[in-house]
Design a protein around this motif. Sequence first.
Motif, short mmCIF file in Angstrom:
data_model
loop_
_atom_site.label_atom_id
_atom_site.label_comp_id
_atom_site.label_asym_id
_atom_site.label_seq_id
_atom_site.Cartn_x
_atom_site.Cartn_y
_atom_site.Cartn_z
N ASN A 14 32.72 30.88 36.69
CA ASN A 14 31.49 30.61 35.96
C ASN A 14 30.37 30.18 36.90
OD1 ASN A 14 30.13 29.91 33.19
ND2 ASN A 14 29.85 28.09 34.46
N ASP A 15 30.69 29.27 37.82
CA ASP A 15 29.68 28.81 38.78
C ASP A 15 29.19 29.96 39.66
OD1 ASP A 15 30.07 26.33 37.70
OD2 ASP A 15 31.23 25.54 39.38
N VAL A 46 30.69 36.84 31.54
CA VAL A 46 30.71 35.51 32.14
C VAL A 46 31.50 34.54 31.26
CG1 VAL A 46 29.31 33.51 32.79
CG2 VAL A 46 28.56 35.81 33.41
N GLN A 47 31.23 34.56 29.96
CA GLN A 47 31.82 33.56 29.06
C GLN A 47 33.26 33.88 28.66
OE1 GLN A 47 32.28 34.01 25.37
NE2 GLN A 47 33.23 31.98 25.33
N GLU A 48 33.54 35.14 28.33
CA GLU A 48 34.85 35.47 27.78
C GLU A 48 35.77 36.13 28.79
OE1 GLU A 48 36.82 38.25 24.24
OE2 GLU A 48 34.68 37.76 24.21
N ASP A 49 35.27 37.14 29.50
CA ASP A 49 36.14 37.89 30.41
C ASP A 49 36.66 37.03 31.55
OD1 ASP A 49 35.88 40.12 28.89
OD2 ASP A 49 34.39 41.10 30.15
N VAL A 82 40.20 44.07 31.48
CA VAL A 82 39.30 42.97 31.84
C VAL A 82 38.91 43.06 33.31
CG1 VAL A 82 39.11 40.46 32.05
CG2 VAL A 82 40.20 41.45 30.04
N TYR A 83 39.88 43.37 34.16
CA TYR A 83 39.61 43.49 35.59
C TYR A 83 38.56 44.57 35.86
CZ TYR A 83 40.40 44.59 40.52
OH TYR A 83 40.22 44.85 41.86
N LYS A 84 38.68 45.70 35.19
CA LYS A 84 37.72 46.79 35.39
C LYS A 84 36.32 46.36 34.98
CE LYS A 84 40.87 50.74 34.92
NZ LYS A 84 41.20 51.95 34.12
N ARG A 85 36.22 45.61 33.90
CA ARG A 85 34.90 45.15 33.44
C ARG A 85 34.29 44.20 34.46
NH1 ARG A 85 32.69 45.21 28.67
NH2 ARG A 85 32.16 43.01 28.67
N LEU A 86 35.08 43.28 34.98
CA LEU A 86 34.55 42.32 35.94
C LEU A 86 34.25 42.98 37.28
CD1 LEU A 86 36.70 39.14 35.19
CD2 LEU A 86 34.31 39.55 34.62
N ARG A 87 35.05 43.96 37.69
CA ARG A 87 34.77 44.67 38.94
C ARG A 87 33.46 45.44 38.83
NH1 ARG A 87 36.05 43.86 43.76
NH2 ARG A 87 36.15 46.06 44.28
N ALA A 88 33.25 46.07 37.68
CA ALA A 88 31.98 46.77 37.48
C ALA A 88 30.83 45.78 37.46
CB ALA A 88 32.03 47.55 36.16
N PHE A 89 31.07 44.62 36.89
CA PHE A 89 30.07 43.54 36.83
C PHE A 89 29.69 43.10 38.24
CE2 PHE A 89 29.20 38.95 35.52
CZ PHE A 89 27.98 39.26 34.95
N GLU A 90 30.70 42.93 39.08
CA GLU A 90 30.47 42.42 40.42
C GLU A 90 29.96 43.48 41.38
OE1 GLU A 90 34.17 40.70 41.58
OE2 GLU A 90 33.98 38.96 40.25
N ALA A 91 30.04 44.76 40.99
CA ALA A 91 29.54 45.83 41.86
C ALA A 91 28.06 45.63 42.16
CB ALA A 91 29.78 47.19 41.20
N THR A 92 27.33 45.02 41.23
CA THR A 92 25.91 44.76 41.43
C THR A 92 25.68 43.84 42.62
OG1 THR A 92 25.54 44.97 39.05
CG2 THR A 92 23.81 43.89 40.32
N LEU A 93 26.57 42.90 42.82
CA LEU A 93 26.38 41.91 43.89
C LEU A 93 26.64 42.49 45.27
CD1 LEU A 93 28.13 38.83 42.22
CD2 LEU A 93 25.70 39.42 42.24
N VAL A 94 27.48 43.51 45.37
CA VAL A 94 27.81 44.08 46.68
C VAL A 94 27.15 45.43 46.89
CG1 VAL A 94 30.02 42.87 46.78
CG2 VAL A 94 29.91 45.14 45.73
#
Length: 416
Positions: A175-176, A195-198, A386-398
């Motif tokens: 979360n942080d 952020v909240q659920e996944d 869930v992992y696929k959703r968060l990996r796609a989410f984090e793709a923006t950061l890298v």
Amino acid sequence: MFVSFFPSPRPFFTSAALWTLFVVLFWFLAAKDLGYLVWLENPPADAPPVIGISVFWTKPFLWFYLYYALSVGIFAGVWRVLSPQPWFAWSVLGSALIVFVVYFQVQVSVAINGWYGPFWDLVQAAVSKARPVTLSEFYVQILTFFSIASVAVTVIALNNFFVSHYLFRWRTAMNDFYTANWPRLRHIEGASQRVQEDSKRFAALSETLGVNFIDAVMTLIAFLPLLHRLSANVSEVPVLGAIPYPLVTAALLWSVFGTALVALVGVRLPGLEFRNQRVEAAYRKELVYGEDDANRAQPPALSELFHAVRVNYFRLYFNYLYFNVGRYLYIQTDNIFPFIVLAPTIVAGKITLGPLNQILSAFGQVRDSLQFLLKSWPTMIELMSVYKRLRAFEATLVGGSLPELDQQFLKNRQLA
């Protein structure tokens, strides 16, 4: 997902796996017999087995506790120097504590299996009138079980309390991390849900699968030699006949068959679950926009989005239909499989109730461990989505490319 909680995840987990392999091999090859160096020597080979709660503080057990603490201390100390991390105590030492509790729970199962022998032999002696059995003898055996069970209940309750805090710390770390990068992430479809659920679901599912996998490995290490020793009176099994290590071989072949069956009939489910979360999030997002903007969430748009939800759910229902048929058919057959394997031995009268129940318990433990993938498949499907959703989410950061559905969502949002 990992970098927020663990120190340098890729080298950390690689080194953890290698260090674990080393300390396990060193234990069985040498360290197991070195307890005498600290006055915790092994008992003589002809010593009777310890039955009951006192087994947990025998010298071999105390020596293993010390060995485990030293192994964890060395590993954690090195990583503390190499990669300081704010969540170090929870991610490294907390994980080590959870692994130790898993080991301890396996040993509780071994202790209960050891109790089965004298208890069921006592029952057989009583019902067959082979010898006089007093009520006090019977109650002593019952109290022995309760002494072991009381330790198990206490450890499980305390461990569940600790794991709850462990998971919340992991979720807090994610979360942080995400909220610190919120300006770059807020434009992704379903950002708030991710952020909240996944993040909460990912930590919980990862811990569950990780613990179950470690438990399966430790159970195999503990029960395979025991099952082999208990199968001394089992000379053959149906279909296969007289084969080496009959019970171990039968458990292995049956578990491999079940795992392959479930993997085959459930191969499409992870992708469908992943897409299901996306179409649900897209539909929910449009409804949220409609709360503040009268031009959003119009009936045609909502109808199109809900149609995608309906189509994906119907695909899921159909795939789960034949998945559940195969899975539950195997599980129901699995309930009687040990009796099928032991049928020639039972009919020939080569075994008494005590060893029979010990074999059934050990056989069940080995089968459950070998069937880890089979029994964990629904959880693994959920975790992968869930992992696929968060990996796609984090793709923006890298600076990585977003999946097609996320790209389409951003395109539609820009046009709106």
